[in-house]
Motif scaffolding. Structure first.
Motif, PDB file in Angstrom:
ATOM      1  N   UNK A   1      13.314  -5.100  10.987  1.00  0.00           N
ATOM      2  CA  UNK A   1      12.797  -3.770  10.710  1.00  0.00           C
ATOM      3  C   UNK A   1      13.331  -3.236   9.384  1.00  0.00           C
ATOM      4  N   UNK A   2      14.613  -3.473   9.126  1.00  0.00           N
ATOM      5  CA  UNK A   2      15.195  -3.032   7.856  1.00  0.00           C
ATOM      6  C   UNK A   2      14.459  -3.707   6.698  1.00  0.00           C
ATOM      7  N   UNK A   3      14.231  -5.012   6.842  1.00  0.00           N
ATOM      8  CA  UNK A   3      13.527  -5.746   5.800  1.00  0.00           C
ATOM      9  C   UNK A   3      12.069  -5.300   5.680  1.00  0.00           C
ATOM     10  N   UNK A   4      11.462  -4.917   6.809  1.00  0.00           N
ATOM     11  CA  UNK A   4      10.076  -4.432   6.766  1.00  0.00           C
ATOM     12  C   UNK A   4       9.958  -3.175   5.918  1.00  0.00           C
ATOM     13  N   UNK A   5      10.837  -2.215   6.161  1.00  0.00           N
ATOM     14  CA  UNK A   5      10.775  -0.962   5.409  1.00  0.00           C
ATOM     15  C   UNK A   5      11.060  -1.211   3.934  1.00  0.00           C
ATOM     16  N   UNK A   6      12.068  -2.054   3.656  1.00  0.00           N
ATOM     17  CA  UNK A   6      12.337  -2.408   2.260  1.00  0.00           C
ATOM     18  C   UNK A   6      11.146  -3.157   1.660  1.00  0.00           C
ATOM     19  N   UNK A   7      10.416  -3.893   2.514  1.00  0.00           N
ATOM     20  CA  UNK A   7       9.260  -4.639   2.049  1.00  0.00           C
ATOM     21  C   UNK A   7       8.081  -3.766   1.667  1.00  0.00           C
ATOM     22  N   UNK A   8       8.153  -2.474   1.972  1.00  0.00           N
ATOM     23  CA  UNK A   8       7.101  -1.547   1.550  1.00  0.00           C
ATOM     24  C   UNK A   8       7.235  -1.183   0.075  1.00  0.00           C
ATOM     25  N   UNK A   9       8.346  -1.576  -0.536  1.00  0.00           N
ATOM     26  CA  UNK A   9       8.619  -1.192  -1.922  1.00  0.00           C
ATOM     27  C   UNK A   9       7.532  -1.600  -2.913  1.00  0.00           C
ATOM     28  N   UNK A  10       6.983  -2.819  -2.811  1.00  0.00           N
ATOM     29  CA  UNK A  10       5.993  -3.211  -3.836  1.00  0.00           C
ATOM     30  C   UNK A  10       4.803  -2.267  -3.946  1.00  0.00           C
ATOM     31  N   UNK A  11       4.248  -1.857  -2.807  1.00  0.00           N
ATOM     32  CA  UNK A  11       3.090  -0.961  -2.844  1.00  0.00           C
ATOM     33  C   UNK A  11       3.483   0.389  -3.430  1.00  0.00           C
TER      34      UNK A  11
ATOM     35  N   UNK B   1       8.310  -6.162  -8.143  1.00  0.00           N
ATOM     36  CA  UNK B   1       8.524  -5.631  -6.796  1.00  0.00           C
ATOM     37  C   UNK B   1       7.787  -6.431  -5.740  1.00  0.00           C
ATOM     38  N   UNK B   2       6.686  -7.097  -6.115  1.00  0.00           N
ATOM     39  CA  UNK B   2       5.914  -7.857  -5.129  1.00  0.00           C
ATOM     40  C   UNK B   2       6.740  -8.969  -4.485  1.00  0.00           C
ATOM     41  N   UNK B   3       7.782  -9.432  -5.173  1.00  0.00           N
ATOM     42  CA  UNK B   3       8.649 -10.462  -4.608  1.00  0.00           C
ATOM     43  C   UNK B   3       9.332  -9.987  -3.334  1.00  0.00           C
ATOM     44  N   UNK B   4       9.493  -8.673  -3.177  1.00  0.00           N
ATOM     45  CA  UNK B   4      10.163  -8.139  -1.996  1.00  0.00           C
ATOM     46  C   UNK B   4       9.333  -8.339  -0.726  1.00  0.00           C
ATOM     47  N   UNK B   5       8.049  -8.658  -0.869  1.00  0.00           N
ATOM     48  CA  UNK B   5       7.241  -8.969   0.310  1.00  0.00           C
ATOM     49  C   UNK B   5       7.785 -10.192   1.047  1.00  0.00           C
ATOM     50  N   UNK B   6       8.477 -11.058   0.335  1.00  0.00           N
ATOM     51  CA  UNK B   6       8.966 -12.294   0.929  1.00  0.00           C
ATOM     52  C   UNK B   6      10.241 -12.103   1.734  1.00  0.00           C
TER      53      UNK B   6
ATOM     54  N   UNK C   1       1.225 -16.005  -0.449  1.00  0.00           N
ATOM     55  CA  UNK C   1      -0.100 -16.042  -1.076  1.00  0.00           C
ATOM     56  C   UNK C   1      -0.370 -14.742  -1.831  1.00  0.00           C
ATOM     57  N   UNK C   2       0.021 -13.632  -1.211  1.00  0.00           N
ATOM     58  CA  UNK C   2      -0.161 -12.334  -1.870  1.00  0.00           C
ATOM     59  C   UNK C   2       0.658 -12.200  -3.129  1.00  0.00           C
ATOM     60  N   UNK C   3       1.910 -12.643  -3.072  1.00  0.00           N
ATOM     61  CA  UNK C   3       2.779 -12.585  -4.250  1.00  0.00           C
ATOM     62  C   UNK C   3       2.207 -13.440  -5.374  1.00  0.00           C
ATOM     63  N   UNK C   4       1.648 -14.583  -5.041  1.00  0.00           N
ATOM     64  CA  UNK C   4       1.050 -15.457  -6.061  1.00  0.00           C
ATOM     65  C   UNK C   4      -0.093 -14.745  -6.772  1.00  0.00           C
TER      66      UNK C   4
END
Length: 275
Positions: A82-92, A230-235, A265-268
């Motif tokens: 969950x912590x990583x999920x919220x941090x993963x919202x950063x790219x958008x 920032x898109x790298x944070x999706x991973x 795939x999205x990051x690519x």
């Protein structure tokens, strides 16, 4: 991979020191290392207070706000996913703000990549956790961490593009350490249990994350658009979950790998230069 290990290192350290105290100890170690390097190589220091202030503010956003938010979320038993999920919202969030501040525009296929990146994160986390697993206070702390790393990344790009990573790092980590120490004295017990696991966590967070991953982040910000970086944070959510499974035997399913594949795939699509 380096960024994902930060969640693991934080989990190793939080049982033995409260978040602000852990952060202040970590910052002190980083400052000593960077200061020695800066003196030995005679790295240039900023010459005016405006520049120093900008560097310090960026550091407080990236380090103090983000790190403390993550640590408190973990302390309040929010699962690492969950912590990583919220941090993963950063790219958008970064992409939206970058468009307003820097006139950085993503093409249609790159927005599709953003969507795939976020979808990959959601595939993994929603298959693993429910909101019952997380407290409101912990989720709030994670949201503060998200705002801190997003604003700090953009502030770094806007005002600290030419910052020397050695002397600028001393300023940023020192500012974070001082603020964290006073907050620890004001709101925490200050108690630290010096066991091998905690010492290992501190050195890992200081050297691999603060000196390694943060430096790489700043170099990428300097060379590319904030949204692409920032898109790298999706991973990070899926990679963090895989590491948590390997180290802490947290449950994992094939959906974690599916989510990682979709996010990758999205990051690519976002980072591909010839779209």
């Amino acid at each position: 991979m380096l960024w994902s290990t930060g969640f693991i290192g934080s989990r190793l350290g939080v049982p033995f020191a409260e978040p602000f105290m852990l952060t202040s100890i970590r910052m002190a170690l980083v400052v000593v290392i960077l200061l020695v390097i800066a003196v030995v190589v005679r790295a240039p220091w900023p010459r005016d207070w405006a520049t120093i202030t900008h560097i310090a503010v960026a550091g407080l956003l990236v380090h103090a706000t983000y790190l403390s938010g993550v640590l408190y979320a973990i302390t309040w038993k929010v699962p690492l996913g969950f912590v990583a999920l919220i941090a993963g919202m950063q790219p958008v969030l970064t992409a939206l703000i970058s468009r307003l501040l820097f006139d950085e525009h993503l093409r249609g296929i790159q927005w599709i990549g953003m969507g795939l990146g976020l979808a990959g994160v959601l595939i993994f986390v929603t298959s693993h956790y429910t909101l019952v697993d997380a407290s409101l206070a912990g989720l709030t702390a994670a949201m503060i961490a998200l705002l801190g790393i997003t604003c700090g990344t953009l502030y770094q790009k806007r005002f600290c593009q030419n910052m020397d990573l050695r002397t600028g790092g001393v300023i940023q980590f020192a500012a974070t350490g001082v603020v964290s120490f006073f907050l620890a004295m004001a709101f925490e017990s200050g108690h630290v249990v010096w066991v091998p696991q905690f010492i290992f966590a501190i050195f890992w967070l200081a050297i691999v994350l603060s000196l390694g991953a943060i430096s790489l982040l700043y170099i990428l910000i300097r060379q590319g658009s904030a949204a692409k970086v920032a898109s790298l944070f999706f991973l990070t959510p899926s990679v963090t979950a895989i590491l948590a499974y390997l180290l802490f035997q947290e449950s994992i399913s094939w959906l974690a790998f599916a989510g990682l594949a979709v996010s990758a795939s999205g990051v690519m699509l976002v980072t591909k230069t010839n779209v």
